[in-house]
Design an enzyme around this catalytic site. Structure first.
Site, PDB file in Angstrom:
ATOM      1  N   ASP A  13       0.808  -1.225   0.000  1.00 16.19           N
ATOM      2  CA  ASP A  13       0.000   0.000   0.000  1.00 16.19           C
ATOM      3  C   ASP A  13       0.841   1.274   0.000  1.00 16.19           C
ATOM      4  O   ASP A  13       0.428   2.315   0.515  1.00 16.19           O
ATOM      5  CB  ASP A  13      -0.952   0.030   1.216  1.00 16.19           C
ATOM      6  N   LYS A  16       1.821   2.169  -5.143  1.00 16.72           N
ATOM      7  CA  LYS A  16       2.358   1.619  -6.405  1.00 16.72           C
ATOM      8  C   LYS A  16       1.439   1.920  -7.591  1.00 16.72           C
ATOM      9  O   LYS A  16       1.893   2.328  -8.663  1.00 16.72           O
ATOM     10  CB  LYS A  16       2.562   0.091  -6.265  1.00 16.72           C
ATOM     11  N   GLY A  40      -4.560  -4.200  -3.836  1.00 16.85           N
ATOM     12  CA  GLY A  40      -5.547  -3.156  -4.115  1.00 16.85           C
ATOM     13  C   GLY A  40      -4.760  -1.926  -4.494  1.00 16.85           C
ATOM     14  O   GLY A  40      -4.109  -1.316  -3.640  1.00 16.85           O
ATOM     15  N   HIS A  41      -4.707  -1.595  -5.757  1.00  9.57           N
ATOM     16  CA  HIS A  41      -3.895  -0.478  -6.245  1.00  9.57           C
ATOM     17  C   HIS A  41      -4.803   0.668  -6.661  1.00  9.57           C
ATOM     18  O   HIS A  41      -5.629   0.522  -7.566  1.00  9.57           O
ATOM     19  CB  HIS A  41      -3.007  -0.939  -7.412  1.00  9.57           C
ATOM     20  N   GLN A 223       1.976  -6.012  -3.231  1.00  9.72           N
ATOM     21  CA  GLN A 223       2.410  -6.116  -1.828  1.00  9.72           C
ATOM     22  C   GLN A 223       3.707  -5.312  -1.634  1.00  9.72           C
ATOM     23  O   GLN A 223       3.906  -4.337  -2.338  1.00  9.72           O
ATOM     24  CB  GLN A 223       2.598  -7.588  -1.408  1.00  9.72           C
TER      25      GLN A 223
END
Ligand code: GDP
Ligand code: IMO
Ligand code: MG
Length: 423
Positions: A13, A16, A40-41, A223
Site C-alpha cells: 500500500d 504503487k 488493491g492499487h 504487496q
C-alpha cells in the site's frame, strides 16, 4: 531494450498503483508478476478514483499493453467483476489486456481453505485478505495447481474435480468449518467461461519478442518487500516473491534485462494484518496519521496500523531489490503533526544494531529514533520542490543520506497530478 521494475519497500500500500499510472506513458507494456486479488492499487485522476486488484495499473492509457504474468494468481470471479467495472469506463480495455497461460487459478476451495486455515490459527492468524492466495501458491509449489492454460484443455473439468477432491479432504480436517461449495462453483464456472474468451497468451515469448523489438516494459509489483515470502517478516507475509527477483520468475525475463528498479515507500510506515511492526504508533499521533492518510485497506477496508519510518528496514529492502531510485509517497499526511521521528537503528538483545534482525519480536527489539522538525504547510497544493518547506526538504535529505539512494519522485496527494519529479 530494458525492463524497469516498480515495487513496494514496506508492507504494501505504498502507492504503487498511482505511480505506475504516472509512469505508464513512458512504456509500451505494463505487467504484473506476482500476487493476485490480495492487491488493491488505487489510481486517481480527473476527479475519479479507481481500485485495481489483478489488472495492471497501465490500463487507463491508450496504446499500452497490460499483461498479467505467469507469477500472478487469478480468481476468475474477481477478475470478471473488475473487468466489468472497467469496461463501463474504458470500453476498449479488453484490447489492452493479455493473460499468461501459466498464471495459476484461484479455485473457490482455495478461498475456503484460506478462511479455514485462518480461523484455525485463532490469535496467531496471518490476517490474510482471505482471497485464497496462500493455498493457491501452496498448490503451485506442491505441483497440484491449475493454470489459466488448463481452461483451454478438453479435460479441464476432470483436472478441476481431482483438485477439488483433494481440497475437500483438507477441509474435512478443519472441525466445524462449514461451506456451500455448489453456489460458489456456479459463479466460478461462469467466470471461467468469460476468462476463456479473453486474450490468453504464452507470455514469456511475448515479453522476449517485445524486448527484442525495442519495446519498453514496466513490471508492477504487488504487496511489499516486508511481505515477501523469503525476505519479509515471516510467517506474517504473503506467499509470493514480491521483490525484484519475482519479476524474473513471474515474467520469464532474465536478470540482466532489468535496468531501473523504482522503490516506493511512504514517508511513514503502515501495515494491515498481523505481524511485527517495530515502529508502530499506539498513541494519538498514530491515529492522526491513519485519519489524515485515509489508511484503510483498498481490498478489505481494514484499518491500517501506522508507525514512523523505519530506515534499517528500508535499507534492507533497497539492498534486496537493488533499488536505483526511490519514490517517497504521502509526505503531505505528516503536515501539522509536530516533530517527526525516524528509526535509524534498533536495540536488539541489549545491543545497538543497524540491520533488520531475524525475529522482530516486540520484547527483543526496541527502535532507536532520531527526531526531526516537522512542518505545518499543506504540501498537497505544491507543484515544485522549490515550494517545499525547509523541514520537509531536510527530511528528504536525511533519508537520502541514511540510505544512499536518491529520491527522484515525491508524491504529495493521491491524484496523478500531485506528483513532483526531482532533478
Ligand atoms: P498500492 O497498493 O501500493 O497501490 O497503494 P494503495 O492504493 O493500496 O494505497 C495507497 C493510498 O494512498 C491510496 O488511497 C492512494 O490514493 C493514496 N495515495 C497515494 N499517494 C499519495 C500521496 O502522496 N498522498 C496522499 N495523501 N495519498 C496518496
Ligand atoms: P498491495 O499490492 C497490504 C497482507 C495481508 C496479510 C498478509 C497475507 O495493495 O500493496 P494474503 O492474502 O496475501 O495471504 O495476506 O499480507 N497483504 C497486503 N497488505 N497491501 C497488499 O497489497 C497486501 N496483500 C496482502 O494483509 O497481512
Ligand atoms: Mg494496496
Amino acid at each position: 531494450m530494458a525492463v524497469d521494475v516498480l515495487l513496494g519497500l514496506q508492507w504494501g500500500d505504498e502507492g504503487k498503483g498511482k505511480i505506475v499510472d504516472v509512469l505508464t506513458r513512458k512504456y509500451n507494456i505494463i505487467a504484473r508478476f506476482q500476487g493476485g486479488p490480495n492487491a488493491g492499487h488505487t489510481l486517481e485522476f480527473e476527479g475519479k478514483k479507481h481500485v485495481l486488484h489483478t489488472i495492471p495499473s497501465g490500463v487507463f492509457h491508450e496504446n499500452v499493453m497490460n499483461v498479467v504474468g505467469n507469477g500472478v494468481v487469478i480468481d476468475p470471479v474477481i477478475f470478471k467483476v473488475e473487468l466489468d467495472k472497467l469496461i463501463d469506463q474504458e470500453p476498449h480495455v479488453l484490447s489492452r489486456l493479455k493473460i499468461s497461460r501459466k498464471a495459476h487459478l484461484i479455485l473457490p476451495t482455495h478461498r475456503l481453505l484460506d478462511a479455514a486455515s485462518e480461523a484455525a490459527k485463532g490469535k496467531k492468524k496471518i490476517g490474510s485478505t482471505l482471497k485464497g492466495i496462500g493455498p493457491t501458491y501452496m498448490d503451485k509449489t506442491g505441483r497440484n495447481g491449475l493454470r489459466v492454460g488448463d481452461i483451454q484443455l478438453d479435460n479441464f473439468s476432470e483436472l478441476y474435480n481431482a483438485l477439488v477432491t483433494k481440497h475437500k479432504q483438507l477441509l474435512a480436517g478443519y472441525e466445524g468449518f462449514e461451506y456451500d461449495l455448489a453456489s460458489l462453483e456456479e459463479n466460478w464456472f461462469a467466470a471461467v467461461e468469460y476468462l476463456r474468451s479473453l486474450d490468453i497468451i504464452d507470455s514469456e515469448p511475448y515479453f522476449h519478442d517485445a524486448i527484442a523489438a525495442g519495446q519498453t516494459i514496466l513490471a508492477e509489483g504487488a504487496q511489499g518487500t516486508l511481505l515477501d515470502i523469503d525476505f519479509g517478516t515471516y510467517p506474517f507475509v504473503t506467499s509470493s516473491n514480491t521483490t525484484c527477483a519475482g519479476a524474473c520468475t513471474g515474467m520469464g525475463i532474465a536478470p540482466n534485462k532489468i535496468k531501473n528498479v523504482y522503490g516506493i515507500f511512504k514517508a511513514y510506515c503502515t501495515r494491515v494484518g498481523s505481524g511485527p511492526f517495530p515502529t508502530e504508533l499506539f498513541e494519538e499521533v498514530g491515529a492522526t496519521i491513519q485519519k489524515n492518510g485515509h489508511e484503510f485497506g483498498a481490498t478489505t477496508g481494514r484499518p491500517r496500523r501506522c508507525g514512523w519510518l523505519d530506515l534499517p528496514a528500508l535499507k534492507y529492502a533497497i539492498n534486496v531489490n537493488g533499488v536505483t531510485e526511490l519514490m517517497m509517497m504521502k509526505g503531505d499526511v505528516l503536515s501539522g503533526i509536530g516533530p517527526i521521528k525516524v528509526c535509524t537503528a534498533y536495540k536488539y538483545n541489549g545491543e545497538v544494531v543497524k540491520h533488520l534482525p531475524y525475529k522482530l519480536q516486540e520484547d527483543l527489539i526496541e527502535p532507536i529514533f532520531t527526531e526531526l522538525p516537522g512542518w505545518d504547510e499543506d504540501l498537497m497544493q505544491m507543484t515544485s520542490e522549490d515550494a517545499f518547506p525547509q523541514s520537509f526538504k531536510d527530511y528528504i535529505s536525511f533519508i537520502e543520506a541514511e540510505v544512499g539512494v536518491p529520491i527522484t519522485l515525491v508524491s504529495v496527494g493521491p491524484d496523478r497530478a500531485q506528483t513532483i519529479i526531482r532533478d
